[in-house]
Design a protein around this motif. Structure first.
Motif, PDB file in Angstrom:
ATOM      1  N   ALA A  25      43.142  38.635  42.737  1.00 49.41           N
ATOM      2  CA  ALA A  25      42.302  39.279  41.733  1.00 49.41           C
ATOM      3  C   ALA A  25      40.977  39.641  42.386  1.00 49.41           C
ATOM      4  N   ALA A  69      39.615  33.342  37.635  1.00 54.36           N
ATOM      5  CA  ALA A  69      39.654  34.802  37.458  1.00 54.36           C
ATOM      6  C   ALA A  69      39.500  35.154  35.988  1.00 54.36           C
ATOM      7  N   ASP A  70      40.200  34.436  35.130  1.00 54.74           N
ATOM      8  CA  ASP A  70      40.126  34.677  33.688  1.00 54.74           C
ATOM      9  C   ASP A  70      38.736  34.340  33.148  1.00 54.74           C
ATOM     10  N   SER A  95      36.038  36.961  34.232  1.00 52.41           N
ATOM     11  CA  SER A  95      36.270  38.351  33.838  1.00 52.41           C
ATOM     12  C   SER A  95      35.996  38.589  32.361  1.00 52.41           C
ATOM     13  N   ARG A 153      31.346  41.039  45.065  1.00 54.52           N
ATOM     14  CA  ARG A 153      32.770  40.957  44.745  1.00 54.52           C
ATOM     15  C   ARG A 153      33.326  39.629  45.234  1.00 54.52           C
ATOM     16  N   VAL A 213      37.176  40.553  41.461  1.00 57.66           N
ATOM     17  CA  VAL A 213      36.196  40.457  40.366  1.00 57.66           C
ATOM     18  C   VAL A 213      34.831  40.855  40.917  1.00 57.66           C
ATOM     19  N   LEU A 224      43.663  42.680  33.281  1.00 61.75           N
ATOM     20  CA  LEU A 224      43.573  41.379  32.607  1.00 61.75           C
ATOM     21  C   LEU A 224      44.882  41.053  31.885  1.00 61.75           C
ATOM     22  N   GLY A 273      31.680  38.783  35.006  1.00 59.12           N
ATOM     23  CA  GLY A 273      32.365  39.674  35.923  1.00 59.12           C
ATOM     24  C   GLY A 273      33.243  40.717  35.265  1.00 59.12           C
ATOM     25  N   THR A 274      33.654  41.663  36.102  1.00 55.90           N
ATOM     26  CA  THR A 274      34.620  42.686  35.711  1.00 55.90           C
ATOM     27  C   THR A 274      35.817  42.560  36.639  1.00 55.90           C
ATOM     28  N   LEU A 275      37.000  42.406  36.070  1.00 54.74           N
ATOM     29  CA  LEU A 275      38.224  42.375  36.867  1.00 54.74           C
ATOM     30  C   LEU A 275      38.525  43.808  37.297  1.00 54.74           C
ATOM     31  N   ARG A 286      35.166  41.497  31.358  1.00 53.23           N
ATOM     32  CA  ARG A 286      35.678  42.843  31.181  1.00 53.23           C
ATOM     33  C   ARG A 286      36.744  43.085  32.248  1.00 53.23           C
ATOM     34  N   ALA A 287      37.493  44.160  32.047  1.00 54.53           N
ATOM     35  CA  ALA A 287      38.494  44.530  33.050  1.00 54.53           C
ATOM     36  C   ALA A 287      38.645  46.040  33.078  1.00 54.53           C
TER      37      ALA A 287
END
Length: 173
Positions: free
Chosen positions: A146, A120-121, A124, A8, A148, A132, A162-164, A126-127
């Protein structure tokens, strides 16, 4: 830790800064920033994440944000003040994170916009939930953070992996 380790990254933008007659690097926190930084620290504590490392920009406002936020954590992670975080592009930030030791599972980065939001954008792909959309609608305000997650080594960190998991702003508390 193996290459399939879940990791993370928490990206924290510095709290609101003042605009005195000093260089941009030396700008201190404004009164609102001194209130929002501890709130961000409380949110960091609420995540339950035990950070292995905190990377903090050398700018005055990021160091002051971290000094106030870390007081809200139940422990103080090892902290490295990293001048390359100041005015870093998303690509420079990814390159910096690629240098992180694979012994680090959970990393906190205290930095600046536009790089923090862009990173972060960028990471990511996915979220969970509406994080997002909320992040992009709000523009990643000061003291926002954020969370991630990704799986793999730090050297494998790249756009979209990554996944937010969460996005928080001081207005959320």
């Amino acid at each position: 830790m193996s290459a399939d380790t879940s990791r993370r990254i928490v990206l924290l933008r510095h709290a609101k800064a003042d605009w005195p007659e000093v260089s941009d690097h030396d700008r201190p926190l404004a009164e609102r920033g001194r209130k929002d930084a501890p709130a961000a620290g409380l949110k960091l504590a609420e995540t339950g994440i035990v950070f292995d490392l905190a990377l903090c920009s050398t700018a005055t406002r990021t160091r002051e944000t971290w000094k106030l936020a870390v007081q809200e954590l139940p422990y103080r992670p090892r902290t490295v003040y990293e001048e390359r975080l100041y005015e870093a592009s998303p690509g420079e930030l990814v390159a910096l994170l690629n240098e992180t030791s694979d012994e680090v599972a959970d990393l906190l980065v205290i930095g600046h916009n536009p790089g923090t939001h862009a990173l972060a954008d960028l990471l990511s792909g996915r979220a969970e939930g509406d994080g997002l959309a909320r992040m992009n609608r709000s523009g990643f305000p000061t003291a926002a953070l954020a969370v991630v997650s990704f799986t793999g080594s730090w050297k494998s960190l790249e756009p979209g992996v990554g996944t937010l998991l969460d996005f928080w702003t001081p207005k959320d508390h």
